[in-house]
Design a protein around this motif. Sequence first.
Motif, PDB file in Angstrom:
ATOM      1  N   HIS A  34       0.834  -1.207   0.000  1.00  0.00           N
ATOM      2  CA  HIS A  34       0.000   0.000   0.000  1.00  0.00           C
ATOM      3  C   HIS A  34       0.869   1.258   0.000  1.00  0.00           C
ATOM      4  O   HIS A  34       0.652   2.181  -0.800  1.00  0.00           O
ATOM      5  N   THR A  35       1.869   1.295   0.882  1.00  0.00           N
ATOM      6  CA  THR A  35       2.718   2.479   0.977  1.00  0.00           C
ATOM      7  C   THR A  35       3.514   2.690  -0.299  1.00  0.00           C
ATOM      8  O   THR A  35       3.611   3.803  -0.826  1.00  0.00           O
ATOM      9  N   GLU A  36       4.106   1.599  -0.827  1.00  0.00           N
ATOM     10  CA  GLU A  36       4.941   1.731  -2.017  1.00  0.00           C
ATOM     11  C   GLU A  36       4.104   2.054  -3.252  1.00  0.00           C
ATOM     12  O   GLU A  36       4.585   2.724  -4.162  1.00  0.00           O
ATOM     13  N   THR A  37       2.871   1.568  -3.301  1.00  0.00           N
ATOM     14  CA  THR A  37       2.020   1.882  -4.444  1.00  0.00           C
ATOM     15  C   THR A  37       1.680   3.370  -4.477  1.00  0.00           C
ATOM     16  O   THR A  37       1.734   4.011  -5.534  1.00  0.00           O
ATOM     17  N   VAL A  38       1.331   3.932  -3.313  1.00  0.00           N
ATOM     18  CA  VAL A  38       1.085   5.373  -3.236  1.00  0.00           C
ATOM     19  C   VAL A  38       2.361   6.134  -3.582  1.00  0.00           C
ATOM     20  O   VAL A  38       2.326   7.124  -4.329  1.00  0.00           O
ATOM     21  N   GLY A  39       3.496   5.670  -3.043  1.00  0.00           N
ATOM     22  CA  GLY A  39       4.766   6.308  -3.358  1.00  0.00           C
ATOM     23  C   GLY A  39       5.097   6.230  -4.833  1.00  0.00           C
ATOM     24  O   GLY A  39       5.657   7.172  -5.413  1.00  0.00           O
TER      25      GLY A  39
END
Length: 453
Positions: A34-39
């Motif tokens: 989730h975090t890396e996708t937003v990033g």
Amino acid sequence: MTSRTPPSDPGPPKIRLFSRSSWPEARHLADVLHTETVGGALLLLGAVLALLWANSPWSDSYTRLGGWVPWPGGAPWHLDLDVAAWTAGGLLAVFFFVVGLELKREFVAGDLRDPRRAVVPVVAALGGMLLPALIYAGVVLSAGGEGLRGWAIPTATDIAFALAVLAVVSSHLPHGLRAFLLTLAVVDDLFAITIIAVFYTADFQPVALLAALVPIGLFALLVQRGRTWWWALVPLAIAAWTLMHASGVHATVAGVLLGFTVPVLARRPAAGGPPAPEGTGTGGDGLAAHLEHRWRPVSAGVAVPIFALFAAGVTLRGTDLGDLLTDPVVIAVVAGLVFGKSIGILGSTYLLATFTHAELDEDISWSDLLGIALLAGVGFTVSLLIGGLAFGAGSATDNRVKVAVLLGSVISAGLAAMVLVRRNAVYRRVAQRERRDADGDGVPDIYQRPSER
């Protein structure tokens, strides 16, 4: 009296490639994805803004901002860097600190602690780095050998960029393959860090390198004791970064080493003593999980997108596209990312399965793995970093490398989308089964043994 035929020996159980992880590992993976996708979405935004700004009527302001030196008095420590260099060396140190935390977590408490599970992403990462380097070297040498120093450019996978693409084209990819992509990228980062430290170190100063070990050691002493004093850890991290930069070794290596020092497993409080304060690495998760939770959003949401803003801006106005696209370095980078990455990862995994008589997990097909292998050809952050180290940031060859990395990444993403979109309906059915929780205990049934359901 009749004799019974003894049951045939079924032999050792079949090795399953890309089988699902434990439930805690799956939850950790979901948080990271989730975090890396937003990033990754922010990274794409930064890259697009850089290209638009660099090719707009205000391109001079982009060049002036990237070339501005905020601290001219830092020359004695080699810190008289412009803004673009600060983003590549300073902000990316945060990115590599998170990489160090994730690497240690994987080797201590994650899938890489089990050699049987670790061998697949490690072999795939090696194949996915070796073949692109060989393709790059072959193309450049056939054209005279100029530009050979950039052989490592197409060896890196950008996990944030790749996951952002994955989120768009296929949101229901089986867990085993999502875990494989993330672990592959983590191992890939480890090898890339090693390459940067060994092959792209300029003007090596061993005294400064030895001096950098002092703040790193003090940092390790504090975190191993569960001390999270920001007023002590942050200055120590800055000192380690400064001395590492002065040694000639790329300063981002300091971020990785600092990440390696953080304990992964939780410390137990002393018998009869009071419970440890929250976030000190005792009790549930270790300090590495605590720091990764704090710093991964900073890395993915701030450090990498700002780096992209200053690294991806290349002016195409007045450029002969025919000359650009026939440049040996451009061809070598694109071929390495598109063909080298996919063939290297898919081929090495197939050879591993053949020699070990392993089988793919029942939810996964080789076409799925082909899509992931193509997606691994999405290179950006580390590829651009190596390009600047190899040819000098802002040089004519470095600008061509930027175009090549963007072009190779777009082609790889497009081919991966063509493969993965067709499988999305199958992924959706698998995801529905994974979410089934008949007993309502909050843990999907698929993560429990039959006796526990």
